[in-house]
Scaffold this motif. Structure first.
Motif, short mmCIF file in Angstrom:
data_model
loop_
_atom_site.label_atom_id
_atom_site.label_comp_id
_atom_site.label_asym_id
_atom_site.label_seq_id
_atom_site.Cartn_x
_atom_site.Cartn_y
_atom_site.Cartn_z
N ALA A 167 -17.70 -24.51 34.22
CA ALA A 167 -17.58 -25.27 35.46
C ALA A 167 -16.47 -26.31 35.40
N GLU A 168 -16.10 -26.73 34.19
CA GLU A 168 -15.19 -27.87 34.04
C GLU A 168 -13.75 -27.52 33.69
N ALA A 169 -13.55 -26.62 32.77
CA ALA A 169 -12.20 -26.36 32.27
C ALA A 169 -11.69 -24.97 32.61
N GLY A 170 -12.56 -24.09 33.04
CA GLY A 170 -12.11 -22.75 33.36
C GLY A 170 -11.47 -22.05 32.18
N SER A 171 -10.45 -21.27 32.46
CA SER A 171 -9.82 -20.45 31.42
C SER A 171 -9.02 -21.27 30.42
N LYS A 172 -8.67 -22.51 30.76
CA LYS A 172 -7.86 -23.33 29.86
C LYS A 172 -8.66 -23.83 28.66
N GLY A 173 -9.97 -23.92 28.79
CA GLY A 173 -10.81 -24.29 27.67
C GLY A 173 -10.43 -25.61 27.03
N TYR A 174 -10.33 -25.59 25.71
CA TYR A 174 -10.09 -26.82 24.95
C TYR A 174 -8.71 -27.41 25.21
N ASP A 175 -7.79 -26.64 25.77
CA ASP A 175 -6.45 -27.14 26.06
C ASP A 175 -6.26 -27.49 27.53
N ALA A 176 -7.34 -27.63 28.28
CA ALA A 176 -7.24 -27.98 29.70
C ALA A 176 -6.73 -29.40 29.87
N VAL A 177 -5.83 -29.57 30.84
CA VAL A 177 -5.35 -30.88 31.26
C VAL A 177 -5.46 -30.91 32.78
N GLN A 178 -5.98 -31.99 33.32
CA GLN A 178 -6.18 -32.10 34.75
C GLN A 178 -4.88 -31.77 35.48
N TYR A 179 -4.98 -30.87 36.47
CA TYR A 179 -3.77 -30.32 37.08
C TYR A 179 -2.93 -31.38 37.79
N THR B 219 -7.88 -38.95 14.39
CA THR B 219 -8.73 -37.76 14.49
C THR B 219 -8.08 -36.69 15.35
N PRO B 220 -7.89 -35.47 14.83
CA PRO B 220 -7.34 -34.39 15.66
C PRO B 220 -8.32 -34.02 16.77
N PHE B 221 -7.78 -33.71 17.94
CA PHE B 221 -8.59 -33.36 19.11
C PHE B 221 -8.90 -31.86 19.08
N THR B 222 -9.54 -31.45 18.01
CA THR B 222 -9.84 -30.04 17.79
C THR B 222 -11.02 -29.60 18.64
N PRO B 223 -11.25 -28.28 18.75
CA PRO B 223 -12.44 -27.82 19.44
C PRO B 223 -13.73 -28.43 18.89
N GLY B 224 -13.84 -28.52 17.58
CA GLY B 224 -15.04 -29.10 16.99
C GLY B 224 -15.23 -30.55 17.36
N VAL B 225 -14.14 -31.31 17.38
CA VAL B 225 -14.21 -32.72 17.77
C VAL B 225 -14.59 -32.84 19.24
N GLN B 226 -14.00 -32.01 20.09
CA GLN B 226 -14.34 -32.06 21.51
C GLN B 226 -15.81 -31.75 21.74
N ASP B 227 -16.32 -30.75 21.03
CA ASP B 227 -17.74 -30.42 21.16
C ASP B 227 -18.61 -31.60 20.72
N ALA B 228 -18.24 -32.21 19.59
CA ALA B 228 -19.03 -33.34 19.08
C ALA B 228 -19.04 -34.49 20.07
N LEU B 229 -17.91 -34.73 20.73
CA LEU B 229 -17.85 -35.79 21.74
C LEU B 229 -18.71 -35.44 22.94
#
Length: 228
Positions: A83-95, A150-160
């Motif tokens: 619902a939030e990032a669509g296909s961009k996933g972890y690399d999504a940036v608000q358009y 801290t790198p903004f990795t998928p794991g870090v994003q999930d933890a946040l």
């Protein structure tokens, strides 16, 4: 850890409007206002339709969300991300960000992201799979103890994002102390792309917010993930 939420009815200044695009537990609105930005439901209306998950029909059959893990929490995060990032996933940036980061978000550190935010005032900064905006990102990073290096990795994003799940009552829900529908309602208070039973966003109409997922898919997803 329960938080009390409230919603702003008046949005002031263009810089404030620009940030009405992301995660916002309603209790944070006053803090965000003091900092010159607001954050409206997980990613909100400025996230362009092509960038978002297509709105399923009310009769759509639930398809298990793409997930980086197999636990129920992993799958819930993936459902929210649809619902939030669509296909961009972890690399999504608000358009609506006119000046985008120099690197994909997953190749940046939190410090890099903060520097980009500071260098580009007056535009949206929702970033990552869960469309964090500045006040939310800084708060949940502090709670997790993640510094600028801290790198903004998928794991870090999930933890946040799990911090926000806890804000919604994840532990109480898992313990059987919170009804699933109450938990879903709380999630919709945090992520504007998620619907209420009437199919509308909790923040419908605020700064262009609308649900990007039908109630049938949200409800079906929760049933499939949690078995209740």
């Amino acid at each position: 850890m329960r938080l009390i939420f409230f919603v702003m009815c008046v949005v002031w200044a263009s810089g404030v409007r620009a940030e009405l695009q992301s995660l916002f537990p309603r209790n944070e609105v006053a803090v965000a206002t003091a900092q010159g930005s607001l954050f409206a439901g997980a990613q909100a209306g400025l996230f362009a339709r092509p960038e978002r998950a297509a709105l399923p029909t009310t009769n759509a059959r639930f398809v298990a969300p793409r997930s980086t893990g197999s636990t129920p929490v992993d799958q819930l995060l993936s459902l929210i991300a649809e619902a939030e990032a669509g296909s961009k996933g972890y690399d999504a940036v608000q358009y609506g960000a006119r000046i985008r980061p120099a690197l994909p978000p997953t190749q940046m550190t939190l410090g890099d992201i903060y520097a980009w935010i500071d260098a580009t005032p007056g535009q949206p900064h929702a970033i990552g799979r869960y469309q964090f905006i500045p006040p939310t990102l800084r708060r949940v990073a502090q709670i997790r103890g993640f510094g600028p290096e801290t790198p903004f990795t998928p794991g870090v994003q999930d933890a946040l994002a799990v911090v926000l799940l806890e804000d919604a009552g994840l532990s109480a829900f898992k313990a059987g102390d919170m009804d699933r529908l109450v938990f879903m309602h709380n999630l919709a208070k945090i992520w504007a792309g998620l619907p209420l039973p009437n199919g509308r966003s909790y923040y419908e109409g605020y700064a262009g917010n609308s649900a990007s997922m039908s109630w049938a898919v949200f409800d079906g997803g929760m049933r499939a993930i949690w078995g209740v």
